[in-house]
Design an enzyme around this catalytic site. Structure first.
Site, PDB file in Angstrom:
ATOM      1  N   CYS A 120      38.186  -3.892  23.456  1.00  0.00           N
ATOM      2  CA  CYS A 120      37.015  -3.555  24.253  1.00  0.00           C
ATOM      3  C   CYS A 120      35.759  -4.259  23.764  1.00  0.00           C
ATOM      4  O   CYS A 120      35.600  -4.545  22.585  1.00  0.00           O
ATOM      5  CB  CYS A 120      36.806  -2.042  24.259  1.00  0.00           C
ATOM      6  SG  CYS A 120      38.139  -1.157  25.107  1.00  0.00           S
ATOM      7  N   ASP A 121      34.906  -4.561  24.715  1.00  0.00           N
ATOM      8  CA  ASP A 121      33.535  -5.006  24.577  1.00  0.00           C
ATOM      9  C   ASP A 121      33.220  -5.822  23.329  1.00  0.00           C
ATOM     10  O   ASP A 121      33.612  -6.968  23.221  1.00  0.00           O
ATOM     11  CB  ASP A 121      32.618  -3.790  24.713  1.00  0.00           C
ATOM     12  CG  ASP A 121      32.573  -3.335  26.176  1.00  0.00           C
ATOM     13  OD1 ASP A 121      33.623  -2.926  26.669  1.00  0.00           O
ATOM     14  OD2 ASP A 121      31.515  -3.425  26.805  1.00  0.00           O
ATOM     15  N   LYS A 122      32.519  -5.258  22.347  1.00  0.00           N
ATOM     16  CA  LYS A 122      32.013  -6.051  21.213  1.00  0.00           C
ATOM     17  C   LYS A 122      33.093  -6.366  20.195  1.00  0.00           C
ATOM     18  O   LYS A 122      32.894  -7.232  19.335  1.00  0.00           O
ATOM     19  CB  LYS A 122      30.874  -5.311  20.503  1.00  0.00           C
ATOM     20  CG  LYS A 122      29.836  -4.720  21.421  1.00  0.00           C
ATOM     21  CD  LYS A 122      29.348  -5.699  22.463  1.00  0.00           C
ATOM     22  CE  LYS A 122      28.665  -4.998  23.619  1.00  0.00           C
ATOM     23  NZ  LYS A 122      29.534  -4.146  24.420  1.00  0.00           N
ATOM     24  N   CYS A 192      38.966  -0.716  30.571  1.00  0.00           N
ATOM     25  CA  CYS A 192      38.672  -0.270  31.944  1.00  0.00           C
ATOM     26  C   CYS A 192      39.008  -1.348  32.970  1.00  0.00           C
ATOM     27  O   CYS A 192      38.742  -2.524  32.765  1.00  0.00           O
ATOM     28  CB  CYS A 192      37.217   0.145  32.054  1.00  0.00           C
ATOM     29  SG  CYS A 192      36.821   1.601  31.064  1.00  0.00           S
ATOM     30  N   GLU A 443      22.863  -1.373  26.972  1.00  0.00           N
ATOM     31  CA  GLU A 443      23.300  -1.622  28.344  1.00  0.00           C
ATOM     32  C   GLU A 443      22.617  -0.631  29.282  1.00  0.00           C
ATOM     33  O   GLU A 443      22.384   0.519  28.912  1.00  0.00           O
ATOM     34  CB  GLU A 443      24.809  -1.472  28.471  1.00  0.00           C
ATOM     35  CG  GLU A 443      25.577  -2.604  27.823  1.00  0.00           C
ATOM     36  CD  GLU A 443      27.069  -2.510  28.075  1.00  0.00           C
ATOM     37  OE1 GLU A 443      27.757  -3.512  27.850  1.00  0.00           O
ATOM     38  OE2 GLU A 443      27.546  -1.432  28.493  1.00  0.00           O
ATOM     39  N   SER A 469      25.801  -3.457  31.675  1.00  0.00           N
ATOM     40  CA  SER A 469      27.247  -3.315  31.554  1.00  0.00           C
ATOM     41  C   SER A 469      27.924  -4.337  32.452  1.00  0.00           C
ATOM     42  O   SER A 469      27.377  -4.749  33.478  1.00  0.00           O
ATOM     43  CB  SER A 469      27.655  -1.906  31.973  1.00  0.00           C
ATOM     44  OG  SER A 469      29.040  -1.827  32.200  1.00  0.00           O
TER      45      SER A 469
END
Length: 553
Positions: A120-122, A192, A443, A469
């Site tokens: 996920c993300d970072k 997601c 975000e 986001s």
């Protein structure tokens, strides 16, 4: 000689071997290359819950290929859980902690190679940054996307919940209906299901050459994902034998490939933060103008939520990133000679890939538009640049002029939106949310999803020196540089100032004379830092501007 040989072999290595014996290792295991398995598994993030299964498969692959795997953890923050409160100051800042901690573990224990397991993300860019910094053979194998949710014949994802909250607060539906959406939007584990930041970065890892084909799209709960993890373990040993290192893979041409794919599928605006940060660790300066140059020539071929109605499982069934890259290669938009962790070139990886569903991946001859999905804007309001997901902006908002309504925090803006104090035509300005001012560049999914949920995304624009986001849509322009805390013009804006947005013209400006700007600047006093102690205070002192990737100086 491998790195680990220097500390474990011969008489001087007896002390290290003693510690290995204490862990139950046999001498044959000690004599093999030591491969770090960096696992960000935790019980907080849905995308990370099943990563132990990926780690076990990766370890089997290393063992099959003659190495000794040794697992160690990495932290990971869920942006969705951190969203909308002070916790959102930490995800971007955690990217540096992830990179630094992997460096500390890998150098202290002299690993010969790494299998990096984010989702996920970072966490994805943090691990890529570590691979570039350490420059030891490394392969990234992500956890994979979750399936889309379904309710009453409609498709849902995490963003559906956020926008439904906005609609609910605007008087649309009851709390029971909102809860039904929440129960069905995220049906299982994985990152997601839309093309939000996590899946964008997992796909770009593949396009960059640091992940195996289908790393970005094979579903989290599939056998295919487990097979990918095993092959990642096998391939890191092959890279070690061949002497192929991350900086051999992550070249300027490879970053151009990743950006081309980013533009063709309209990835998260956060990719414009993360790719320069990864490049920085590889000794490459990735300017914002490169994104705009490649966007100009790259057609927009894939429309995944939040830009469209498709999800990651649809992209996978349609042929995934190999099919998209193969289509781009037809027009010479992919540097086919780039080395990848497969042991083959980028061109060899995609030469046999085919588009299996042209409603998901369009042909070059029938793009959604001729330009890429992201745009870099400049002007007196953003002389160092700002970023917008052009593909997710309503046609009527591509060019917009309106009065500024200025807020010094996300909370102030959200209260005004929910209090229905925003009018059609307004330009919401949220400042002091940049890397230094936030600190941590929060975000802004809550205000953007509220605007969309209230049906105002075709009437209202939102500007910030923070970020959005990957799930945000609408005329949401972020990364405005310089930020307010660094003396940027966004810090001088006042309610009623006329802001002019021209996304096709790549322009963002405010109608103020130079004399008026100079007068306001002479009177300007930045806000006191919002955080004065702990990690974030140190981060705020060291972090650079968003246009440089918000790396630490």
């Amino acid at each position: 000689m491998n790195n680990s040989d220097r500390i474990k072999l011969g008489p001087s290595g007896a002390a290290v071997r003693s510690l290995f014996y204490g862990m139950g290792m046999v001498k044959d295991e000690m004599e093999r290359p030591l491969i770090g398995i960096v696992n960000s598994q935790n019980e907080v993030i849905p995308g990370h819950l099943l990563l132990d299964r990926i780690a076990e498969a990766a370890k089997k692959g290393v063992l099959m290929a003659g190495g000794t795997p040794l697992e160690f953890p990495s932290i990971g923050i869920c942006d969705g859980i951190a969203m909308g409160h002070e916790g959102m100051r930490f995800p971007l800042a955690s990217r540096e902690l992830i990179c630094d901690s992997i460096e500390a573990m890998a150098v202290a224990h002299q690993f010969d190679g790494l299998v990096l397991i984010p989702n996920c993300d970072k966490i994805v860019p943090g691990m890529l940054m570590a691979a570039a910094r350490l420059n030891i053979p490394s392969v990234v194998v992500s956890g994979g996307p979750m399936r889309a949710g379904f309710l009453d014949g409609g498709v849902l994802d995490f963003n559906s919940v956020m926008e439904r909250i906005g609609a609910y607060k605007d008087g649309g539906g009851d709390e029971g209906a909102l809860e039904r959406v929440a129960e069905n939007a995220c049906p299982g584990c994985g990152s997601c299901s839309g093309l939000f930041t996590a899946n964008s970065m997992n796909c770009l890892t593949e396009a960059l050459g640091m992940g195996l084909p289908y790393n970005g799209t094979a579903l989290c709960d599939s056998g295919e994902r487990v097979r990918l993890a095993k092959m990642a373990g096998v391939m890191v040993m092959e890279l070690l034998r061949r002497g192929v290192r991350p900086r051999d893979v992550m070249t300027m041409k490879a970053f151009e490939n990743a950006i081309a794919v980013d533009m063709a599928m309209a990835g998260s605006t956060n990719t414009v933060l993360h790719l320069p940060a990864v490049a920085h660790e590889a000794g490459i300066k990735l300017e914002l103008d490169i994104f705009d140059r490649l966007s100009e020539n790259t057609p927009y071929l894939v429309k995944i939520s939040p830009s469209g109605s498709h999800h990651m499982e649809d992209l996978h069934r349609a042929g995934g990133i190999p099919a998209l890259m193969g289509e781009l290669a037809r027009r010479g938009l992919i540097n086919e000679d780039c080395v990848t962790v497969t042991g083959k070139t980028a061109g060899e990886n995609v030469k046999d890939a085919r588009i299996l569903d042209e409603t998901v991946i369009r042909r070059l001859e029938a793009p959604y538009r001729d330009r890429g999905g992201l745009a870099i804007l400049r002007g007196n309001l953003a002389p160092d640049g700002a970023v917008v997901k052009e593909s997710a902006v309503a046609e009527e908002m591509l060019r917009h002029s309106g009065p500024a309504v200025v807020f010094n925090s996300e909370e102030e803006a959200s209260a005004a939106i929910w209090g229905k104090r925003i009018k059609k035509g307004d330009v919401i300005v949220i400042r002091y949310e940049g890397p230094k001012g936030g600190p941590g560049m929060r975000e802004m999914l809550s205000p953007t999803s509220s605007i969309a949920g209230m049906g105002m995304d075709k009437d209202v624009a939102l500007l910030t020196d923070g970020r959005f986001s990957g799930a945000s849509r609408g005329a949401s322009i972020g990364h405005i540089s310089p930020e307010a805390m660094a003396g940027g013009l966004i810090g001088l804006l006042r309610d009623g100032d006329m802001v002019r947005i021209d996304i096709p013209g790549r322009s963002l400006s405010v109608d103020l004379t130079e004399d008026e700007i100079a007068r306001r600047r002479a009177e300007f006093v930045p806000l006191e830092p919002k955080v004065s102690s702990g990690y974030l205070a140190r981060y705020a002192r060291l972090v650079t501007s968003a246009n440089t990737g918000a790396v630490l100086d």
